[in-house]
Write an enzyme that holds these catalytic residues in place. Structure first.
Site, PDB file in Angstrom:
ATOM      1  N   HIS A  26       7.559  28.821  29.210  1.00  0.00           N
ATOM      2  CA  HIS A  26       8.617  28.966  27.990  1.00  0.00           C
ATOM      3  C   HIS A  26       7.875  29.562  26.954  1.00  0.00           C
ATOM      4  O   HIS A  26       6.439  29.887  27.184  1.00  0.00           O
ATOM      5  CB  HIS A  26       8.890  27.597  27.651  1.00  0.00           C
ATOM      6  N   CYS A  27       8.456  29.962  25.797  1.00  0.00           N
ATOM      7  CA  CYS A  27       8.243  30.484  24.741  1.00  0.00           C
ATOM      8  C   CYS A  27       8.390  29.697  23.584  1.00  0.00           C
ATOM      9  O   CYS A  27       8.911  28.451  23.696  1.00  0.00           O
ATOM     10  CB  CYS A  27       8.331  32.121  24.480  1.00  0.00           C
ATOM     11  N   VAL A  28       8.788  30.250  22.480  1.00  0.00           N
ATOM     12  CA  VAL A  28       9.213  29.410  21.371  1.00  0.00           C
ATOM     13  C   VAL A  28      10.424  28.635  21.437  1.00  0.00           C
ATOM     14  O   VAL A  28      10.628  27.439  21.121  1.00  0.00           O
ATOM     15  CB  VAL A  28       8.884  30.051  19.887  1.00  0.00           C
TER      16      VAL A  28
END
Length: 192
Positions: A26-28
């Site tokens: 995942h990212c932000v």
């Protein structure tokens, strides 16, 4: 009970199950999946999940927009799916399996040249400012440029040439440094 247990089970089912997930991270704001068979993902059902804000595919990754609570959602997802999350770099490399040759080539070139873009922009801005003070005749009725009237600006004009051209002069070194970084070698070898 977990906060997103129902949504996590739904997403796992709609992406094609645990067997269809090659890698996940995942990212932000997004979950990033590399799917073994991207056609198994039911995009319409995924977008109807309450916490999902949207989906898209980019760089061989199927990305599901969750929002600010993506870290909590991701932790519940990997625990529920009994899979191990991986780093963004691993997902990026795994995502190349879903790209054609031209997309992979452009991806590699992008990774090489993207660290150099700020230097190229700064070099261009410096040379552009130098041209403004040296070539545009704004003073004394449009007959003289700033460097023809001021000794200080004439010195700045010459100094900016050194800085602006140095960036482009050393660009091949920057490219070889970036290539050696991409290949996982010592960046020092990029100087040779």
């Amino acid at each position: 009970m977990n906060k997103f247990s129902k949504e996590v089970r739904q997403l796992l089912e709609y992406v094609g199950g645990k067997e269809n997930i090659a890698a996940v991270t995942h990212c932000v704001t997004r979950m990033r999946f590399v799917l073994n068979n991207p056609q198994k993902a039911d995009v319409e059902k995924i977008e109807r999940i309450k916490v999902v804000k949207g989906t898209f595919t980019q760089a061989g990754q199927f990305q599901v927009i969750i929002g600010n609570e993506v870290a909590t959602f991701y932790n519940e997802f990997v625990k529920n799916a009994d899979i191990e999350g991986v780093s963004k770099e691993t997902v990026k490399k795994a995502g190349r399996q879903n790209m054609n040759f031209l997309q992979r080539l452009i991806s590699h070139l992008g990774e090489i040249f993207s660290p150099l873009i700020p230097a190229i922009i700064v070099g261009g801005l410096i040379l552009g400012f130098r041209n403004i003070i040296g070539d545009i005749k704004l003073l004394e009725g449009g007959t003289k440029s700033l460097i023809e009237v001021s000794q200080f600006w004439a010195g700045v004009h010459q100094f900016l040439w050194l800085i602006g051209e140095a960036i482009f002069f050393f660009l091949p070194v920057g490219i070889t440094w970036s290539i050696s970084k991409k290949w996982g070698q010592l960046k020092f070898w990029g100087l040779f």
